[in-house]
Design an enzyme around this catalytic site. Structure first.
Site, PDB file in Angstrom:
ATOM      1  CG  ASN A   1       1.426  -5.588   6.856  1.00  0.00           C
ATOM      2  OD1 ASN A   1       2.118  -6.482   7.298  1.00  0.00           O
ATOM      3  ND2 ASN A   1       0.125  -5.559   7.010  1.00  0.00           N
TER       4      ASN A   1
ATOM      5  CG  HIS B   1      -0.087   4.619   4.045  1.00  0.00           C
ATOM      6  ND1 HIS B   1       0.000   4.203   5.352  1.00  0.00           N
ATOM      7  CD2 HIS B   1      -0.743   3.633   3.388  1.00  0.00           C
ATOM      8  CE1 HIS B   1      -0.586   3.019   5.472  1.00  0.00           C
ATOM      9  NE2 HIS B   1      -1.044   2.660   4.298  1.00  0.00           N
TER      10      HIS B   1
ATOM     11  CB  ALA C   1      -0.931  -0.014   1.203  1.00  0.00           C
TER      12      ALA C   1
HETATM   13  N1  NAD Z   1       2.220  -5.076   2.708  1.00  0.00           N
HETATM   14  C1  NAD Z   1       1.174  -4.270   2.742  1.00  0.00           C
HETATM   15  O1  NAD Z   1       1.248  -3.090   2.391  1.00  0.00           O
HETATM   16  C2  NAD Z   1      -0.160  -4.813   3.193  1.00  0.00           C
HETATM   17  C3  NAD Z   1      -1.330  -4.059   2.975  1.00  0.00           C
HETATM   18  C4  NAD Z   1      -2.556  -4.590   3.359  1.00  0.00           C
HETATM   19  C5  NAD Z   1      -2.624  -5.826   4.009  1.00  0.00           C
HETATM   20  N2  NAD Z   1      -1.477  -6.515   4.246  1.00  0.00           N
HETATM   21  C6  NAD Z   1      -1.515  -7.816   4.953  1.00  0.00           C
HETATM   22  O2  NAD Z   1      -1.902  -8.816   4.036  1.00  0.00           O
HETATM   23  C7  NAD Z   1      -2.542  -9.894   4.751  1.00  0.00           C
HETATM   24  C8  NAD Z   1      -3.861 -10.258   4.057  1.00  0.00           C
HETATM   25  O3  NAD Z   1      -4.747  -9.154   4.128  1.00  0.00           O
HETATM   26  P1  NAD Z   1      -6.311  -9.336   3.829  1.00  0.00           P
HETATM   27  O4  NAD Z   1      -6.896  -7.978   3.826  1.00  0.00           O
HETATM   28  O5  NAD Z   1      -6.522 -10.215   2.653  1.00  0.00           O
HETATM   29  O6  NAD Z   1      -6.765 -10.100   5.164  1.00  0.00           O
HETATM   30  P2  NAD Z   1      -8.103 -10.949   5.379  1.00  0.00           P
HETATM   31  O7  NAD Z   1      -8.295 -11.042   6.853  1.00  0.00           O
HETATM   32  O8  NAD Z   1      -9.212 -10.452   4.534  1.00  0.00           O
HETATM   33  O9  NAD Z   1      -7.700 -12.418   4.814  1.00  0.00           O
HETATM   34  C9  NAD Z   1      -6.682 -13.199   5.350  1.00  0.00           C
HETATM   35  C10 NAD Z   1      -7.034 -14.664   5.087  1.00  0.00           C
HETATM   36  O10 NAD Z   1      -5.891 -15.456   5.441  1.00  0.00           O
HETATM   37  C11 NAD Z   1      -6.322 -16.549   6.238  1.00  0.00           C
HETATM   38  N3  NAD Z   1      -5.237 -16.886   7.159  1.00  0.00           N
HETATM   39  C12 NAD Z   1      -4.710 -16.109   8.144  1.00  0.00           C
HETATM   40  N4  NAD Z   1      -3.730 -16.755   8.778  1.00  0.00           N
HETATM   41  C13 NAD Z   1      -3.605 -17.967   8.184  1.00  0.00           C
HETATM   42  C14 NAD Z   1      -2.784 -19.087   8.410  1.00  0.00           C
HETATM   43  N5  NAD Z   1      -1.858 -19.075   9.388  1.00  0.00           N
HETATM   44  N6  NAD Z   1      -2.935 -20.172   7.614  1.00  0.00           N
HETATM   45  C15 NAD Z   1      -3.873 -20.185   6.639  1.00  0.00           C
HETATM   46  N7  NAD Z   1      -4.705 -19.144   6.382  1.00  0.00           N
HETATM   47  C16 NAD Z   1      -4.578 -18.061   7.153  1.00  0.00           C
HETATM   48  C17 NAD Z   1      -7.572 -16.061   6.975  1.00  0.00           C
HETATM   49  O11 NAD Z   1      -8.411 -17.145   7.336  1.00  0.00           O
HETATM   50  C18 NAD Z   1      -8.213 -15.153   5.927  1.00  0.00           C
HETATM   51  O12 NAD Z   1      -9.138 -15.843   5.106  1.00  0.00           O
HETATM   52  C19 NAD Z   1      -2.729  -9.398   6.197  1.00  0.00           C
HETATM   53  O13 NAD Z   1      -1.722  -9.921   7.026  1.00  0.00           O
HETATM   54  C20 NAD Z   1      -2.565  -7.886   6.062  1.00  0.00           C
HETATM   55  O14 NAD Z   1      -2.087  -7.303   7.280  1.00  0.00           O
HETATM   56  C21 NAD Z   1      -0.253  -6.057   3.833  1.00  0.00           C
END
Ligand code: NAD
Length: 255
Positions: free
Chosen positions: A177, A206, A124
């Site tokens: 993140n 941000h 992001a």
């Molecule tokens: N790098 C970045 O800039 C950035 C930006 C936004 C989100 N993220 C991260 O990306 C990830 C995904 O975001 P999202 O919005 O899709 O989240 P979300 O909650 O909508 O989906 C995450 C999915 O992963 C599954 N999950 C979680 N832990 C698991 C595990 N140990 N094993 C198997 N499945 C698992 C959950 O059941 C869920 O269905 C999050 O950790 C979020 O913090 C990163």
């Protein structure tokens, strides 16, 4: 390129659909996995390519066709599966970069990697290209101010946090993140983080301010949230898809 997705939530679903539409280039999604199996099953059913649904990570690791495993799940998933993915000879894409604020985990992943690659999408945040270039010349200071709508954070209005990346990750694991990704480029000690709960904004904002030996810059990105998970911005999914495309394209633009 043959890939697998760990995590079928807001971002995993968007990335899988983009691959299915051909937007990621010549990429085949072979497997999807989620700790809530029904989410992976539902996602697979909605795709033309009908990827296989893994009951456990071992099924993906044992598939010699899979070249890249994408963690689009959680910090726990990075801790749980990261080393195993690399040790099985596959490349790893990490989106939950907050996990990498733990220097020991980062070290273990880098130790294991051997010939493999670890990819960190921009997610992001903007200007990672400029930041990477400036880092070579010398970074003096990086300041990240993140404003999130009070409704999505569930926190009262005001300054919630000011300090370093590691402490921010501990206190706001789901919202940090971006700071952790910046720290991977310049080092955690150079990044100052502010997190605000702001009732006047409807989307995550941000603001990045960088001072370096060759260039100073400021950038601001205001991102549309997923309806399904207001804490995540849609641009994050597109940054993953773009990274996939870059991996197979001949012309590479940007640092
Ligand atoms: N790098 C970045 O800039 C950035 C930006 C936004 C989100 N993220 C991260 O990306 C990830 C995904 O975001 P999202 O919005 O899709 O989240 P979300 O909650 O909508 O989906 C995450 C999915 O992963 C599954 N999950 C979680 N832990 C698991 C595990 N140990 N094993 C198997 N499945 C698992 C959950 O059941 C869920 O269905 C999050 O950790 C979020 O913090 C990163």
């Amino acid at each position: 390129m043959d890939v697998a997705i760990l995590g079928c939530g807001a971002i995993g679903t968007e990335v899988a659909r983009a691959i299915d539409r051909g937007e990621a280039g010549p990429v085949r999604l072979l497997w999807v996995f989620d700790k809530h199996r029904e989410r992976a099953e539902e996602l697979s059913r909605s795709l033309r390519s009908r990827p296989k649904v893994a009951g456990e990570i071992g099924e993906i690791l044992a598939d010699g066709e899979v070249e890249l495993v994408m963690e689009l799940a959680s910090q726990e998933a990075v801790r749980e599966y990261g080393e195993k993915v690399l040790a099985s000879g596959k490349d790893l894409l990490i989106l939950s970069t907050g996990a990498l604020a733990d220097p020991q985990l980062l070290h273990r992943l880098l130790e294991v990697k051997g010939e493999r690659r670890i990819y960190i999408p921009s997610g992001a945040i903007l200007a990672l290209d400029a930041l990477k270039a400036c880092q070579l010349a010398g970074i003096e200071e990086v300041e990240l101010t993140t404003r999130k709508p009070s409704s999505s954070l569930g926190e009262p209005a005001g300054l919630l946090f000011e300090g370093g990346v590691r402490e921010a990750v501990e206190k706001f694991p789901k919202s940090i993140n971006v700071a952790a990704t910046l720290a991977l480029v310049v080092g955690a000690e150079k990044v100052r983080v502010r997190i605000l709960s702001d009732p006047s904004v409807e989307r995550t904002v941000h603001e990045l301010r960088v001072r370096s030996k060759v260039s100073d810059f400021f950038c601001k990105v205001e991102s549309w949230p997923f309806e399904r998970n207001p804490l995540s911005s849609k641009i994050t999914a597109y940054s993953v898809v773009r990274l996939l495309r870059d991996l197979t394209e001949t012309l590479k633009v940007g640092t």
